[in-house]
Design a protein around this motif. Structure first.
Motif, PDB file in Angstrom:
ATOM      1  N   GLN A 171       0.806  -1.221   0.000  1.00  0.00           N
ATOM      2  CA  GLN A 171       0.000   0.000   0.000  1.00  0.00           C
ATOM      3  C   GLN A 171       0.841   1.274   0.000  1.00  0.00           C
ATOM      4  O   GLN A 171       0.286   2.381  -0.054  1.00  0.00           O
ATOM      5  CB  GLN A 171      -0.913   0.020   1.239  1.00  0.00           C
ATOM      6  N   PHE A 172       2.169   1.155   0.072  1.00  0.00           N
ATOM      7  CA  PHE A 172       3.014   2.351   0.095  1.00  0.00           C
ATOM      8  C   PHE A 172       2.776   3.198  -1.154  1.00  0.00           C
ATOM      9  O   PHE A 172       2.638   2.677  -2.258  1.00  0.00           O
ATOM     10  CB  PHE A 172       4.490   1.963   0.173  1.00  0.00           C
ATOM     11  N   GLY A 173       2.745   4.501  -0.960  1.00  0.00           N
ATOM     12  CA  GLY A 173       2.508   5.412  -2.066  1.00  0.00           C
ATOM     13  C   GLY A 173       1.041   5.679  -2.317  1.00  0.00           C
ATOM     14  O   GLY A 173       0.690   6.318  -3.304  1.00  0.00           O
ATOM     15  N   THR A 174       0.169   5.221  -1.407  1.00  0.00           N
ATOM     16  CA  THR A 174      -1.271   5.444  -1.523  1.00  0.00           C
ATOM     17  C   THR A 174      -1.789   6.047  -0.220  1.00  0.00           C
ATOM     18  O   THR A 174      -1.079   6.110   0.798  1.00  0.00           O
ATOM     19  CB  THR A 174      -2.029   4.135  -1.801  1.00  0.00           C
ATOM     20  N   LEU A 175      -3.050   6.457  -0.233  1.00  0.00           N
ATOM     21  CA  LEU A 175      -3.656   7.026   0.968  1.00  0.00           C
ATOM     22  C   LEU A 175      -3.796   6.001   2.085  1.00  0.00           C
ATOM     23  O   LEU A 175      -3.989   6.363   3.252  1.00  0.00           O
ATOM     24  CB  LEU A 175      -5.032   7.618   0.641  1.00  0.00           C
TER      25      LEU A 175
END
Length: 430
Positions: A171-175
């Motif tokens: 999920q890195f780089g997302t809200l």
């Protein structure tokens, strides 16, 4: 106690800076019907909610801009979970001194280190976000301490938090990434409250079959048979990394190495033919956006962060605003920056390897620099002026105004007879 105080202040600054981030707006919108003009849990966005929602909102805000500290023993953003969770339990009718607040913080940090000892680095390397797994379990101990739990209740708080722990690094780089910190803070609060209300599970859930180590540990996890508490607190032996740059910590050692070369050789962007950086395997996996399309991805992009560092003397929060991503000089430099990682064989047996930066100039001269520790770590700490400057910048970014008075008042936290006064100071400045 001074290190704990500084970590709390830094996290509060990051929390205030993240107030207007889309990740925070989404959380407050989702739980808007639980937010009102009064309540027990103060929100950095304004107004109040239940302790659970307050921990969720404030934890998300603390991690929203990826400017909050790192804690290597837990492979986690420890304070972004701890501070919001502890804040959520403060109540004017239950007097808690500033010293008690910091002791609870230190309890949660030591517990995070203890849990991390048994499962890292393979837990983190296989893709689990330690902030939302190890962070939640350890923070539950800190919350239990602040609420006055006994030993059995504290153990059960950690046990229940283990059942709530999750969060993939994919999920890195997302809200969702800052939301991990908010969920972990909420889980820690709820686990402690449940444990103190009679709920519980197996106290060997960390190490037993089908427990945390078995399911989450990975092939190189060592368990806790050799774990012992040191006489010195982990905040003094390992410390926290107070971030100098508002982006993923996996970029920081390379950024610092580039700044070192720029200062030593007075380099400019026009001198550069190409830049190559060698990082750890987990760092390379974290930095999944060679050509970022939005500000969140930019924080997880080595080419973007190094291009910025090459073109200016420091990285600021404004460098990760949408307009900054479209600047022509940054876009022109990014294709000349490449990243690769150590092999698993090179990393085997090493807790930490340096990140190595090689700059090739247009005349084919090669320059090399490496960093084992980032600026802001216990080995290369920020000074008092840098900590103050970062806090003031964060508050200004979030609110449009800043004052040194708030920082000075927070420095007296350990002497305060009421930690609830902390909420009054923050509310007056937000």
């Amino acid at each position: 106690m001074e290190r704990a105080r500084d970590a709390v202040i830094d996290t509060l600054g990051c929390m205030m800076a993240g107030t207007k981030d889309p990740s925070v707006a989404a959380v407050t919108a989702a739980f808007g019907n639980e937010i009102s003009a009064s309540g027990s849990g103060w929100l950095v966005t304004g107004r109040y909610a239940s302790p659970s929602v307050a921990a969720l909102v404030n934890g998300t805000a603390a991690h929203a801009l990826d400017f909050d500290d790192n804690f290597h023993p837990a492979r986690a953003h420890a304070s972004a979970v701890l501070v919001p969770a502890l804040l959520a339990t403060l109540h004017p009718q239950r007097p808690i001194g500033g010293k008690q607040f910091l002791e609870a913080y230190l309890t949660g940090l030591e517990a995070q280190a203890a849990v991390g000892f048994g499962v890292n680095p393979s837990h983190y390397n296989r893709g689990w976000h330690g902030t939302s797994t190890v962070g939640a379990i350890g923070t539950a101990a800190g919350v239990a301490r602040l609420l006055g739990a006994n030993i059995e209740e504290t153990a059960q708080a950690m046990c229940l938090a283990t059942s709530m722990a999750s969060g993939p690094k994919g999920q890195f780089g997302t809200l969702a990434k800052p939301l991990h910190a908010g969920i972990a803070a909420r889980n820690a609060v709820e686990a402690a409250l449940l444990a103190m209300s009679g709920s519980g599970g197996r106290l060997d859930i960390l190490e037993r079959p089908q427990g945390f180590l078995d399911l989450f540990g990975g092939g190189e996890a060592r368990g806790w048979a050799d774990w012992r508490l040191d006489e010195a607190h982990v905040i003094e032996t390992r410390g926290l990394v107070t971030k100098r740059h508002p982006c993923c910590a996996s970029t920081h050692r390379a950024i610092d190495a580039l700044f070192d070369l720029k200062q030593e050789h007075r380099l400019s962007a026009g001198d550069i033919d190409r830049i190559d950086v060698k990082v750890g395997i987990s760092a390379a996996r974290n930095l999944a956006y060679p050509r970022p399309e939005n500000e969140m991805q930019a924080r997880f992009s080595m080419p973007y962060c190094l291009a910025r560092a090459m073109l200016q003397d420091r990285l600021s929060l404004s460098d990760f605003a949408p307009a900054a991503l479209r600047q022509a000089d940054v876009l022109a430099l990014m294709p000349r920056i490449e990243m690769h990682s150590y092999t698993s064989g090179e990393e085997y047996g090493h807790d930490r390897l340096p990140h190595v930066l090689t700059v090739t100039l247009r005349d084919d001269t090669g320059l090399k620099s490496q960093r084992l520790h980032a600026k802001g770590s216990i080995e290369v700490p920020l000074d008092a002026g840098q900590r103050r400057s970062k806090f003031v910048d964060c508050v200004y970014w979030g609110s449009g105004h800043a004052t040194d008075d708030l920082y000075d008042n927070l420095l007296d936290l350990s002497q305060s007879t009421s930690a609830s006064n902390l909420l009054n100071l923050l509310a007056a400045s937000s």
